[in-house]
Scaffold this motif. Structure first.
Motif, PDB file in Angstrom:
ATOM      1  N   GLU A  15     -10.030  15.947  10.851  1.00 35.11           N
ATOM      2  CA  GLU A  15     -10.194  15.244   9.570  1.00 35.11           C
ATOM      3  C   GLU A  15     -10.287  13.738   9.798  1.00 35.11           C
ATOM      4  O   GLU A  15     -11.122  13.054   9.197  1.00 35.11           O
ATOM      5  CB  GLU A  15      -9.014  15.562   8.656  1.00 35.11           C
ATOM      6  N   ALA A  16      -9.443  13.211  10.682  1.00 35.94           N
ATOM      7  CA  ALA A  16      -9.489  11.781  11.001  1.00 35.94           C
ATOM      8  C   ALA A  16     -10.809  11.441  11.679  1.00 35.94           C
ATOM      9  O   ALA A  16     -11.429  10.405  11.386  1.00 35.94           O
ATOM     10  CB  ALA A  16      -8.312  11.421  11.903  1.00 35.94           C
ATOM     11  N   TYR A  33      -9.750   5.798  13.129  1.00 36.84           N
ATOM     12  CA  TYR A  33      -8.916   6.853  12.545  1.00 36.84           C
ATOM     13  C   TYR A  33      -8.574   7.921  13.580  1.00 36.84           C
ATOM     14  O   TYR A  33      -7.445   8.430  13.616  1.00 36.84           O
ATOM     15  CB  TYR A  33      -9.621   7.479  11.344  1.00 36.84           C
ATOM     16  N   SER A  34      -9.536   8.264  14.428  1.00 34.91           N
ATOM     17  CA  SER A  34      -9.296   9.276  15.458  1.00 34.91           C
ATOM     18  C   SER A  34      -8.204   8.818  16.416  1.00 34.91           C
ATOM     19  O   SER A  34      -7.279   9.574  16.730  1.00 34.91           O
ATOM     20  CB  SER A  34     -10.582   9.561  16.236  1.00 34.91           C
ATOM     21  N   ASN A  35      -8.306   7.581  16.875  1.00 34.63           N
ATOM     22  CA  ASN A  35      -7.326   7.060  17.827  1.00 34.63           C
ATOM     23  C   ASN A  35      -5.928   7.015  17.219  1.00 34.63           C
ATOM     24  O   ASN A  35      -4.941   7.359  17.874  1.00 34.63           O
ATOM     25  CB  ASN A  35      -7.730   5.664  18.290  1.00 34.63           C
ATOM     26  N   CYS A  74       0.832  -1.201   0.000  1.00 34.79           N
ATOM     27  CA  CYS A  74       0.000   0.000   0.000  1.00 34.79           C
ATOM     28  C   CYS A  74       0.866   1.251   0.000  1.00 34.79           C
ATOM     29  O   CYS A  74       2.037   1.208   0.412  1.00 34.79           O
ATOM     30  CB  CYS A  74      -0.912   0.042   1.235  1.00 34.79           C
ATOM     31  N   THR A  75       0.304   2.364  -0.447  1.00 32.18           N
ATOM     32  CA  THR A  75       1.022   3.631  -0.402  1.00 32.18           C
ATOM     33  C   THR A  75       1.392   3.961   1.034  1.00 32.18           C
ATOM     34  O   THR A  75       0.517   3.976   1.906  1.00 32.18           O
ATOM     35  CB  THR A  75       0.156   4.762  -0.977  1.00 32.18           C
ATOM     36  N   PRO A  76       2.679   4.198   1.324  1.00 31.79           N
ATOM     37  CA  PRO A  76       3.096   4.473   2.706  1.00 31.79           C
ATOM     38  C   PRO A  76       2.346   5.668   3.300  1.00 31.79           C
ATOM     39  O   PRO A  76       2.193   6.708   2.661  1.00 31.79           O
ATOM     40  CB  PRO A  76       4.594   4.785   2.556  1.00 31.79           C
ATOM     41  N   GLY A  77       1.850   5.485   4.528  1.00 30.84           N
ATOM     42  CA  GLY A  77       1.149   6.559   5.223  1.00 30.84           C
ATOM     43  C   GLY A  77      -0.299   6.727   4.854  1.00 30.84           C
ATOM     44  O   GLY A  77      -0.996   7.577   5.426  1.00 30.84           O
ATOM     45  N   SER A  78      -0.793   5.922   3.912  1.00 30.37           N
ATOM     46  CA  SER A  78      -2.176   6.077   3.465  1.00 30.37           C
ATOM     47  C   SER A  78      -3.147   5.418   4.442  1.00 30.37           C
ATOM     48  O   SER A  78      -2.769   4.600   5.277  1.00 30.37           O
ATOM     49  CB  SER A  78      -2.355   5.446   2.079  1.00 30.37           C
ATOM     50  N   ASP A  79      -4.419   5.806   4.314  1.00 33.09           N
ATOM     51  CA  ASP A  79      -5.454   5.179   5.132  1.00 33.09           C
ATOM     52  C   ASP A  79      -5.525   3.676   4.866  1.00 33.09           C
ATOM     53  O   ASP A  79      -5.757   2.877   5.777  1.00 33.09           O
ATOM     54  CB  ASP A  79      -6.827   5.806   4.840  1.00 33.09           C
TER      55      ASP A  79
END
Length: 771
Positions: A382-383, A488-490, A313-318
């Motif tokens: 945003e997260a 995502y928030s955590n 996966c793209t590094p750092g992506s969701d």
């Protein structure tokens, strides 16, 4: 193993443009002949994708292999014909005993072996390309799909004009439902290999280029093994990696396929190249082409699929974050507890380092954490928006959604609480008592951290900064297990706080002091780690807290219910009672300190206070359910089904009592020991009697139950509210995260017990209190 497909793999099926690459070992048999079984399966599955609205770019190897077979056959025919004509020379007959490759390469000048092979491969590619495309044309025609052929060289990617034309051609073909079949133009390039500047030297790197330049969202590399292994697949101890994380996954590369030019190293390089930041391709899967269902299993319509191959996966992506969670969740139960144990030990190590440092280091960390929450609030919000969106889609209960939502005001309050904590006196090494045991022998009791805390919380991402700040202030290590609804928030908050810890400490303390457990493994496994975890603090539903208390030997601090009461005495004014009741219920209905039951003295019915309070609650949007007596006197239209219930929304129960004694008995029978309040006149003695007699963690007079909060109590923050009696009660701040240890000091000489015993002791105990 669960048959539910991991979310990171399910996400690949939403791609509308994909690139599939088949290597030589997939399309051809060992003797160079085309594998009709595998090629037929590939054509059929690509056709299924096309019919489902997916645009497919197909990069295929195999032309050289097919060309070798074709030229070898043609050479044999030619030599046999010349034999029949009697034209073969003795030299030609001798050459026929050599390999065909040697015969062809021997005609090339200069005679270096490397150049002979390149030119030989070029001739084979020229002959085999037509045969390969003819085969694909027939196979795709059976599926009512039209293919087209595109041959490329490095110049097509380095020359901007040619690349622009190539992109246009690809887009036009895909828009018409035609599958472009792309291959290197070996007849021109002669397999020379190229430099590092965005070019290719095999079809793996070509496929990565195509995925990036032609807008594919997912790249699938079909190879001769099921995926990327940590060791050569021939090694019995090797393990297939379901997810490859750049810079972290360790792979030992073995021998490459005997047929293709690329090996596993080239596939890993190509995959990482395809998903590099900025590329439209967010994912690449390396999987087995020998599996006739691979394309369908990875990219086909949703269904019950077992994950295949190795995901990049793209590094750092969701998507990468989700894949990390999925990978952790796929581990065995033993591995889940291993993860928690490893992180707990690391947290303890960092906490002990922090304990040895001056108080100013902890203060600097707390201040940096407060600043980071505000400086990076857009990132956090945003997260959180992603979690809120997912909660809407998954129809999460409104009470959980209320707790889940982060706002700028919440972040500002959190930051203020952290600043408050930083300004407090050092809670560690505080001498609680000091006693002289004997002359020159002093005993002290001092405060120290508990050790490693595990906090399990649902839906409340704002809990994490509070808990982390209190752990840092008290010198504890921390293990955090959040709910999946705040995924995502955590993660975002944990990243921000981790950065702040390392920056605030000047790199002296690692972010490992707070560990986020992202696995969806059994909580029970972590609850069994009593040898490395010292205290569990659950924050969430009644069911969660009850489960934890029943399934661990680790001490548990917390509360299962938040059933809070507001009792309105007959001496209360209608205005005061209305303001407190409305605030206690509506300020934050899903909080554990919100009012769930309103108790009215029976005199409040006749003096008009009761009806006024209910009118104010209803005007604020509160649904009032009646207890037996409230229904009997007509205060409510709908009866409450249970006497003890935590609604968590704009609903409350109303009941009528005849006296203070009856109110207290009701609270003790149906309350949760959290927070109770009385509204009465300032000079009425019932207020103090209520505070004295009610058995709860927090008991108030003429104040909203919502004041039961660590920040409002001036504690800076809280890890939760405890309703037990050991060892902390009410909002638990720094003091609730401390224990004590005894320190015995000889101020002169040495001391040993035998001096104090026997018929003629040399020394005697004084037991004098020094403070």
């Amino acid at each position: 193993m669960s048959t539910t497909e991991p979310p990171s793999r399910a996400a690949l099926r939403r791609a509308r443009r994909v690139c599939v690459k088949a290597g030589t070992s997939v399309v051809a048999n060992e003797n160079g002949s085309p594998s009709l079984t595998r090629l037929g399966a590939i054509a059929e599955q690509i056709a299924e994708l096309c019919n489902g609205g997916v645009e497919v770019i197909f990069v295929s190897s195999g032309a050289v292999g097919m060309g070798k077979r074709l030229l070898r056959k043609q050479s044999n025919l030619l030599m046999s014909f010349r034999d029949l004509q009697g034209e073969s020379t003795s030299n030609e007959k001798l050459l026929r005993t050599k390999s065909f490759e040697s015969l062809l390469a021997g005609t090339v000048r200069p005679h270096s072996s490397a150049e002979k092979k390149k030119f030989y491969d070029s001739a084979c590619a020229s002959a085999g390309q037509f045969e390969m495309m003819n085969l694909y044309s027939n196979l795709f025609a059976q599926c009512d799909v039209s293919p087209s052929q595109i041959l490329v060289t490095q110049t097509d990617f380095t020359d901007e004009r040619r690349l622009h034309n190539l992109k246009y051609a690809i887009d036009r073909l895909l828009g018409l439902g035609i599958v472009p079949i792309i291959n290197e133009n070996d007849a021109v390039s002669a397999n020379l290999g190229y430099g590092p500047d965005d070019v290719f030297s095999d079809n793996d790197s070509l496929a990565a280029l195509c995925a990036r330049h032609f807008g594919a969202e997912v790249l699938l590399l079909l190879t001769d093994v099921p995926g990327v292994y940590d060791r050569p697949p021939s090694d019995p101890s090797s393990k297939l990696l379901p997810f490859y994380k750049s810079g972290e996954s360790s792979v030992e590369i073995g021998a490459k396929s005997a047929q293709g030019r690329g090996g596993m190293a080239s596939k890993i390089d190509a995959a990482l190249s395809a998903v590099q930041p900025g590329s439209p391709c967010s994912a690449c899967v390396v999987a087995a082409g020998s599996d006739l269902n691979t394309i369908r299993a990875v990219l086909g319509p949703s269904g019950r699929h077992k994950s295949k191959g190795t995901l990049f996966c793209t590094p750092g992506s969701d998507l990468e974050q989700q894949a990390l969670l999925d990978y952790a969740a796929s581990n065995s139960d033993e591995n889940v507890s291993d993860e928690a144990r490893r992180k707990a030990v690391a947290a303890r190590t960092e906490a002990r380092k922090l304990l040895a440092m001056p108080h100013s280091v902890r203060q600097d960390i707390l201040k940096e954490m407060a600043s980071a929450l505000l400086a990076r609030k857009s990132e956090l919000l945003e997260a959180n928006a992603k979690d809120m969106s997912a909660a809407e889609t998954e129809e999460v209960a409104s009470t959980l959604k209320n707790r889940l939502k982060l706002t700028e005001d919440k972040l500002a309050t959190l930051a203020a609480g952290l600043e408050q904590l930083a300004d407090m006196a050092d809670p560690l090494n505080v001498v609680k008592s000091k006693r002289e045991l004997a002359d020159n022998l002093e005993l002290s009791l001092v405060t120290v951290p508990i050790g490693v805390l595990m906090i399990i919380f649902e839906s409340r991402p704002d809990s994490m900064p509070q808990i982390t700040a209190l752990a840092i202030a008290s010198g504890n290590g921390l293990l955090l297990k959040g709910g999946k609804e705040a995924l995502y928030s955590n993660q975002a908050i944990h990243e921000v706080l981790g950065d702040a810890i390392e920056k605030g400490s000047g790199g002296k303390i690692k972010r490992d002091i707070i560990a986020l457990i992202t696995s969806r493994g059994q909580v029970a496994d972590m609850l069994a780690l009593d040898e490395v975890i010292d205290l569990v603090i659950p924050r969430g539903s009644n069911a969660l807290v009850s489960y934890i208390k029943a399934n661990t030997r680790i001490p548990v601090l917390g509360h299962a219910d938040g059933v809070c009461h507001v009792y309105v005495d007959s001496s209360a004014s209608a205005d005061n009672a209305s303001k407190i009741a409305v605030d206690a219920k509506t300020d934050y209905p899903s909080a554990c300190n919100a009012m769930e039951t309103l108790l009215l003295h029976e005199d409040c019915i006749s003096n008009g206070v009761g009806p006024t309070v209910l009118m104010a609650l209803r005007a604020a949007g509160v649904k009032c359910l009646g207890g037996p007596r409230a229904m009997k006197v007509g205060l409510c239209d709908t009866a409450a089904l249970e006497r003890k219930f935590e609604y968590g929304d704009l609903t409350c129960q109303v009941e009528v009592v005849s006296s203070l004694d009856e109110a207290i008995d009701w609270i003790h029978a149906y309350g949760s020991g959290h927070t109770e309040t009385i509204v009465c006149s300032e000079d009425s003695p019932v207020g103090e009697e209520f505070i004295k007699r009610v058995d709860a963690a927090c008991v108030f007079k003429n104040a909203s139950t919502r004041f039961a909060d660590g920040y409002r109590f001036g504690l800076g923050a809280e890890v939760g509210i405890a309703t037990g009696r050991i060892h902390a009660r009410g909002p638990v701040g720094v003091q609730g995260l401390l224990t004590t240890k005894w320190q015995l000091r000889s101020t002169k000489g040495i001391h040993y017990v035998s001096e104090f015993g026997g018929n003629d002791p040399k020394k005697s105990y004084t037991h004098k209190e020094l403070m």
